[in-house]
Design a protein around this motif. Structure first.
Motif, PDB file in Angstrom:
ATOM      1  N   HIS A 419       1.245  -1.587   0.230  1.00  0.00           N
ATOM      2  CA  HIS A 419      -0.172  -0.787  -0.304  1.00  0.00           C
ATOM      3  C   HIS A 419       0.534   1.340   0.413  1.00  0.00           C
ATOM      4  N   GLY A 423       0.652   3.752  -2.972  1.00  0.00           N
ATOM      5  CA  GLY A 423      -0.027   5.136  -2.509  1.00  0.00           C
ATOM      6  C   GLY A 423       1.628   5.697  -3.855  1.00  0.00           C
ATOM      7  N   THR A 511      -3.940  -4.007  -3.447  1.00  0.00           N
ATOM      8  CA  THR A 511      -4.818  -3.111  -3.095  1.00  0.00           C
ATOM      9  C   THR A 511      -6.095  -2.385  -3.404  1.00  0.00           C
ATOM     10  N   VAL A 513      -8.435   1.441  -3.582  1.00  0.00           N
ATOM     11  CA  VAL A 513      -8.516   2.538  -2.920  1.00  0.00           C
ATOM     12  C   VAL A 513      -9.462   3.147  -3.967  1.00  0.00           C
ATOM     13  N   SER A 608     -12.067  -3.110   3.451  1.00  0.00           N
ATOM     14  CA  SER A 608     -11.513  -1.738   2.940  1.00  0.00           C
ATOM     15  C   SER A 608     -13.185  -0.593   4.092  1.00  0.00           C
ATOM     16  N   ASN A 625     -10.402   2.520   1.615  1.00  0.00           N
ATOM     17  CA  ASN A 625      -9.617   3.025   2.088  1.00  0.00           C
ATOM     18  C   ASN A 625      -9.066   1.979   3.205  1.00  0.00           C
ATOM     19  N   THR A 650      -3.863   2.213   3.693  1.00  0.00           N
ATOM     20  CA  THR A 650      -4.317   3.016   2.353  1.00  0.00           C
ATOM     21  C   THR A 650      -3.476   4.312   2.899  1.00  0.00           C
TER      22      THR A 650
END
Length: 707
Positions: A419, A423, A511, A513, A608, A625, A650
């Motif tokens: 994560h 990012g 991941t 997001v 999540s 997130n 996240t």
């Protein structure tokens, strides 16, 4: 629904014989005879509708009109099948020139002759996700959402789906389809009541009718629910041997046969031998001597293998049988490389490999030899479940489901690390996007998604996307699970909200997001809606709760601030997520719906946190997130139950200009400033190390403290 079959007597006759053979396999429909009246109906339909003949395609209703039992009572043959669709560019029959009224009446003659094809696509294996060859519902209806049920009768074509897909289904389905809003199955005063599929069948079929089912694609649990809904109606489910959609699907894609690869223990944290030993311990506690595993992500996790048979999901078509002394893997043997065999040797787990299609015969041989119970999840197919006598069957979810959901220390660290890297890619993308729009350069939903994927490809241990990127501008954002196509592609501009929901598969984690941005000047209404979504996400993300509380008990925390002004959203708030596995992972979740197999929220689970708000035809807002569950520091411990909280992994900025700060509490302001400080310290440091100066500058601008 269309029958994709040439109108030729030999082809029709073959189809009739095939269908008749299937039906005759089962005692409820013995003494089947085939009359000849249907041939005249087909000829008449061809004469009346030259266009249908010209295209050489007829409705599947033809099958229904050709079968009747000996005697006066007709056999009402219906096919029910659950499928979950993935993405398939199928434009539907109306775009090919077929109008519903042109084909609906081909089989008229016998009261109640109806086709039901239903749809939560499970394919021939137990999985939410599908290979292209299993996307039957998308093939017959055009609707490509990930959940839905289609029922086609002589006079109606109906699609059940939930609130995530109302807009998408309406836009994708052909003329003549009716949307059945599944969220309104329970009566709410002032709202329409939608019957369940079973209730619809019982209300629209006469006593003595049979509903034909492909038992390989309907789960045992789904079978029970539908049959219970029809209880007392005299309508019954009947298994059939050949899937009718497959029978008429010309050009059906072949089943994938991609290679399977081992996943190193530095990513898994446990050897497959260790995992199997833990499974056997759980089996012994239940008195089970045989465990049948049908869920593809459970098989991949148990054996520390990954594949690519289903797009975006690192799984492979297979079954596994575990006894107290042996492990049996049923798979296309061409997928099993020397590396896989060496992997089993290195992790000290002997595995007997069998052909994939031998699973039924092997189970038949094994059941009489069992001294204990046979464990098979009721989420597995009706076909496999029904092979096990009820008196020796354990129908609970497998022990693997919970073991997989509670990440070990290596998996947890991998999820944190991936994560952070993700990012980096997202900050690079949003910085690039803002700059392009400020310069007046054209960026569309598709070109933006392609750019984001390019940034992700630069990351260590990147394997692929975890689902098709939901990149939606303006009104497209209101389609909750929007899938962009060249036809729907819109420019991303400074005048509309932009919602981006994306994720990736890395060897050390998965991941998912979502962020919503406005690169110009948002309206006050958009800002208030965004603020209330943020408040809900924060309220849930900072909650303290008892160990093993069910996820649906927390759902209202995320909705509270929308409810305060009469707003809401029509999807769940949180789903589990795999470790380099499926982006949607059970058995737990956070939703207004109950999860039937929810074991309760426990330390080590990743989920999540994604509330949202959507206005049809205008905009969509969602903030997502991923967080994981850790022990909470609290002054008391009621009944030694233990208390837990969430920690977010996240690390991507929340756009502060979208917030109405006067609506925020001091606690919420402190939380956001702290979160943005962590984004700077962790992702910002990584951006600096990698030399991404523009993205670093963007990150610092977006994370300036507020209040």
């Amino acid at each position: 629904m269309l029958m994709i079959a040439p109108i030729e007597s030999n082809r029709i006759k073959e189809a009739v014989v095939e269908c008749a053979k299937d039906v005759c396999r089962y005692p409820l429909v013995e003494n089947l005879k085939i009359d000849s009246w249907w041939i005249e109906q087909v000829k008449e339909a061809v004469r009346e509708k030259k266009e249908v003949y010209k295209q050489a395609r007829i409705r599947v209703h033809l099958f229904l009109s050709i079968i009747e039992l000996t005697g006066a009572n007709p056999f009402y043959f219906t096919c029910i099948k659950y499928l979950t669709s993935g993405s398939r560019d199928y434009r539907g029959y109306t775009s090919k020139g077929y109008q519903k009224e042109e084909v609906d009446h081909i089989s008229e003659g016998k009261k109640g002759e109806v086709l039901k094809i239903s749809a939560r696509e499970l394919g021939y294996i137990s999985s939410e996700y599908l290979a292209e060859c299993d996307m039957r519902r998308a093939f017959i209806s055009g609707f490509t959402g990930s959940a839905g049920t289609a029922i086609v009768t002589e006079s109606a074509a109906l699609m059940w789906t939930d609130g995530r897909y109302y807009l998408q289904a309406t836009e994708e389905m052909g003329e003549g389809w009716t949307l059945m809003k599944e969220d309104f199955v329970v009566h709410i005063p002032g709202l329409p009541v939608t019957p369940s599929q079973g209730k619809y069948l019982s209300d629209n079929f006469s006593e003595g009718s049979h509903v034909g089912v492909d038992p390989n694609v309907l789960s045992y649990e789904e079978w029970k629910i539908i049959q219970n809904d029809m209880k007392g109606s005299g309508v019954n489910l009947v298994p059939i041997a050949t899937n009718l959609v497959d029978l008429i699907w010309e050009g059906k894609p072949a089943s994938p046969s991609n290679m399977v690869v081992p996943l190193a223990i530095k990513y898994t944290g446990k050897s497959c031998k260790h995992k199997v030993e833990e499974v056997r311990s759980k089996m012994a506690e239940k008195g089970s001597t045989l465990l049948l595993v049908t869920a593809l992500d459970e098989i991949a996790w148990l054996l520390n293998l990954r594949g690519s048979d289903i797009d975006y999901n690192p799984v492979f078509f297979s079954y596994v049988l575990v006894t107290q002394t042996q492990v049996h893997l049923f798979i296309d043997e061409s997928k099993v490389t020397l590396a896989v065999r060496n992997h089993f040797n290195e992790e000290d787990l002997p595995v007997n490999i069998h052909a994939y299609n031998k699973i039924h015969s092997f189970i038949t041989e094994q059941i009489p030899e069992q001294t204990g119970k046979v464990w098979i999840s009721s989420d597995g197919s009706y076909s496999l479940n029904s092979m096990v006598p009820e008196k020796i069957r354990i129908s609970e979810i497998t022990p693997i489901a919970l073991m997989k959901a509670i990440k070990n220390t290596v998996e947890t660290q991998g999820m944190i690390n991936c994560h952070i890297r993700d990012g980096v890619a997202l900050c690079r993308y949003f910085a690039w996007l803002e700059k392009e729009l400020q310069k007046g350069n054209a960026v569309t939903e598709i070109s933006g998604a392609d750019k984001l994927e390019q940034f992700r490809k630069d990351l260590d241990d990147f394997v692929g996307l975890s689902f098709p990127t939901i990149t939606s501008s303006g009104p497209n954002g209101a389609i909750i699970h929007y899938h962009c196509t060249p036809k729907t592609d819109r420019p991303i501009t400074t005048k509309e909200l932009y919602l981006c929901d994306s994720g990736a598969q890395f060897k050390d984690g998965t991941t998912d997001v979502t962020r919503t941005f406005h690169f110009g000047t948002p309206t006050q209404h958009e800002k208030e809606c965004f603020t209330r979504v943020f408040k809900g996400q924060t309220f849930l993300g900072t909650a303290v709760f008892p160990n093993k509380i069910k996820g649906n008990c927390l759902d209202t925390l995320a909705r509270k601030f929308l409810w305060d002004i009469g707003l809401d959203y029509l999807h769940g708030t949180g789903h589990g997520i795999g470790s380099y596995l499926n982006v949607h992972e059970g058995p737990m979740g956070i939703s207004w719906r109950t999860y039937p197999n929810d074991p309760g929220l426990q330390e080590g689970m990743f989920l999540s946190n994604e509330p949202g708000y959507y206005e049809d035809g205008k905009f969509g807002i969602r903030l997502e997130n991923i967080f994981y569950i850790v022990p909470a520091t609290v002054p008391f411990n009621f009944k030694n139950r233990g208390f837990l909280t969430f920690r977010t992994v996240t690390l991507v900025p929340i756009q502060t200009k979208m917030l109405v700060t006067s609506l925020l509490t001091e606690k919420e302001v402190d939380y956001l400033n702290s979160y943005h400080r962590e984004c700077r310290e962790v992702v910002g440091t990584k951006l600096k190390e990698l030399g991404h100066q523009e993205a670093w500058e963007w990150l610092y601008r977006e994370t300036e403290p507020i209040g």
